[in-house]
Write an enzyme that holds these catalytic residues in place. Structure first.
Site, PDB file in Angstrom:
ATOM      1  N   HIS A   2      47.186  30.405  37.122  1.00  0.00           N
ATOM      2  CA  HIS A   2      46.877  30.077  36.055  1.00  0.00           C
ATOM      3  C   HIS A   2      47.395  31.376  35.238  1.00  0.00           C
ATOM      4  O   HIS A   2      48.858  31.387  35.242  1.00  0.00           O
ATOM      5  CB  HIS A   2      45.477  31.756  36.803  1.00  0.00           C
ATOM      6  N   HIS A  61      46.569  42.249  34.661  1.00  0.00           N
ATOM      7  CA  HIS A  61      47.331  43.508  35.404  1.00  0.00           C
ATOM      8  C   HIS A  61      47.357  44.275  34.311  1.00  0.00           C
ATOM      9  O   HIS A  61      46.780  45.673  34.563  1.00  0.00           O
ATOM     10  CB  HIS A  61      48.554  43.271  35.742  1.00  0.00           C
TER      11      HIS A  61
END
Length: 514
Positions: free
Chosen positions: A395, A402
């Site tokens: 992606h 995160h």
């Protein structure tokens, strides 16, 4: 107040009144988000328009030619599918190997709490021809070169000193500095208050975690030193085409506390989405009453304590549930707006440019970086040595998932806990990661160490080579916006006499959500 003697249910509202009020609370929250949130004009860096061969955009998993340039028809198919959102179109994107794209349909999901995922804005990332991306690429090269240097040895290590000197020469390097220079004390750290105080690693990644009747020691499985991936051109191209890695990670026989960039990279390789923030929440709960935010309405109650509201169940729920809401906001930016390439792909661009195989707008400041000479001498390529066999996930880079989770979860924790509370018995890892010892430096607070935790998790991905600094820094800010919106919706759901959530943002500004 109802006073019908035959009713089992008592309380200030009848069932009909309660149903109507509940509806009104939800409607008011929705109307507030609808009326106050402007319709945003999203900005991208225009690389997709400026470079018709799409060398400035994410294309991993699609078919590429021998120079790593994506097949134009395949890229157009991806864009058409993303533009339509049609499930059949998304199922017909041509892939080159077994690896699949990661969840582009999450970009279209709606959230029932907080603002809609499409109503958060972030600035455009640096273009591939800019001094900004030159500095960010040099930084990830240096992170790869110094993965195995103990954080304790940064002050004396020659490579770290060389990296700091080199990064100081970049005109648009956006990491922290001292007197205008990157130093061993500032290198690879985040930009928020608390990031530069004490050890590079947050206490919440070292201290033992209360877990019911047990305690979890934060020694982790890590990989062996000097073992990097995708350093040959054939392997790099194979992975860009969605191929399966030809060699696995080799693991250390001993578990260790996080002591260097490789350990931190492996932590953020294997963690589940909100793991470090759930751990932090449990540690904070273990600190006791004095660590609770002063605005908590039950701190001064004579007859009650918090539980489902303003107690452990609520903060545990919000710190974990906010993670996925943040991911939806990140996935919209990743797939629908920016489609930014990953550092590993840019490393291929640099390699093919410097070997005279491909014309590319590589900035002169990166070409002057001493990191390239070290990479070339070690691997005989200019590719970015990766910490993970598979490289980055499939992606786009911007913003980092995160990081967005980190910004959201840490903001929730700041709202429920006392940011000024001093961390008791702080620790620091030994250089080999086998033990902890008492840290005797400057006072560390909850607020500062939470900021540091967000940076560790966000920028730890840079140590792996899968993200850029701006992916992390802007992702943290995006996650913060998501959490503030969630807290706003919850603010008006309480019966308690509550003055509002007060917290310090990552930019140092204190706000109250009332």
């Amino acid at each position: 107040m109802r006073q019908h003697k035959d009713d089992c249910e008592i309380g200030p509202l009848s069932p009909v009144q309660r149903r109507n009020t509940a509806y009104q609370v939800r409607e008011n929250a929705a109307l507030s988000n609808f009326r106050k949130d402007p319709l945003l004009e999203e900005n991208c860096n225009q690389d997709e328009c400026h470079y018709p061969n799409k060398i400035g955009n994410f294309s991993k998993g699609l078919p590429h030619n021998d120079l790593g340039v994506v097949d134009q028809g395949a890229y157009e198919s991806l864009n058409q599918a993303l533009n339509s959102g049609n499930r059949d179109d998304l199922e017909n994107i041509p892939l080159a190997g077994p690896a699949k794209l990661v969840n582009p349909q999450a970009a279209y999901a709606y959230s029932l709490v907080g603002r809609d995922s499409h109503q958060y804005d972030i600035p455009a990332p640096p273009s591939i021809n800019s001094a900004g991306i030159a500095s960010e690429m040099a930084e990830v090269y240096w992170r790869a070169i110094t993965r195995d240097v103990s954080f304790n040895d940064y002050e004396s290590n020659k490579l770290i000193r060389l990296a700091a000197e080199d990064l100081s020469s970049f005109s648009e390097y956006n990491g922290p500095k001292e007197d205008g220079q990157v130093t061993p004390d500032t290198i690879f750290r985040g930009n928020s208050e608390g990031d530069l105080l004490g050890p590079l690693i947050s206490q919440f990644l070292w201290k033992s975690i209360p877990y019911g009747s047990n305690r979890i020691t934060q020694k982790n499985r890590t990989t062996i030193a000097d073992h990097n991936f995708m350093t040959t051109y054939n392997e790099w191209l194979h992975i860009q085409n969605g191929g399966t890695p030809t060699e696995p990670s080799n693991y250390d026989k001993k578990s260790r506390f996080i002591r260097n960039g490789r350990d931190l990279a492996e932590w953020v390789h294997r963690d589940f989405s909100f793991q470090s923030f759930l751990n932090a929440c449990l540690i904070l709960i273990g600190f006791g009453r004095d660590a609770i935010d002063p605005n908590n309405p039950y701190l001064h109650s004579k007859t009650q304590i918090g539980f489902a509201t303003f107690g452990e169940p609520q903060v545990l729920d919000l710190v974990t549930s906010s993670a996925n809401i943040a991911l939806e906001a990140a996935w919209f930016q990743k797939w629908i707006v920016h489609r930014r390439l990953r550092p590993e792909a840019y490393g291929g661009l640099v390699h093919n440019y410097l070997t005279n195989k491909l014309k590319a707008p590589v900035h002169q400041e990166l070409l002057n970086s001493k990191s390239l000479k070290i990479i070339d001498k070690e691997y005989d390529t200019f590719l970015l040595p990766m910490a993970f066999p598979e490289g980055s996930p499939l992606h786009p880079a911007y913003p980092a998932g995160h990081a967005t989770i980190a910004g959201a979860c840490v903001t929730i924790l700041k709202a429920f806990f006392n940011e000024n509370f001093q961390i008791p018995d702080p620790v620091i890892s030994s250089s080999d990661g086998l033990s902890l010892k008492r840290y005797k430096g400057a006072t560390l607070t909850i607020g500062g160490e939470l900021n540091k935790l967000a940076s560790n998790i966000a920028l730890g991905r840079d140590f792996a080579g899968v993200h850029w600094r701006s992916d992390g820094i802007e992702g943290i800010k995006l996650g913060e916006k998501v959490a503030i919106s969630i807290l706003k919706d919850h603010r008006h759901s309480f019966n308690e006499d509550f003055k509002g959530f007060t917290l310090t943002k990552f930019n140092g500004k204190t706000i109250t959500i009332s």
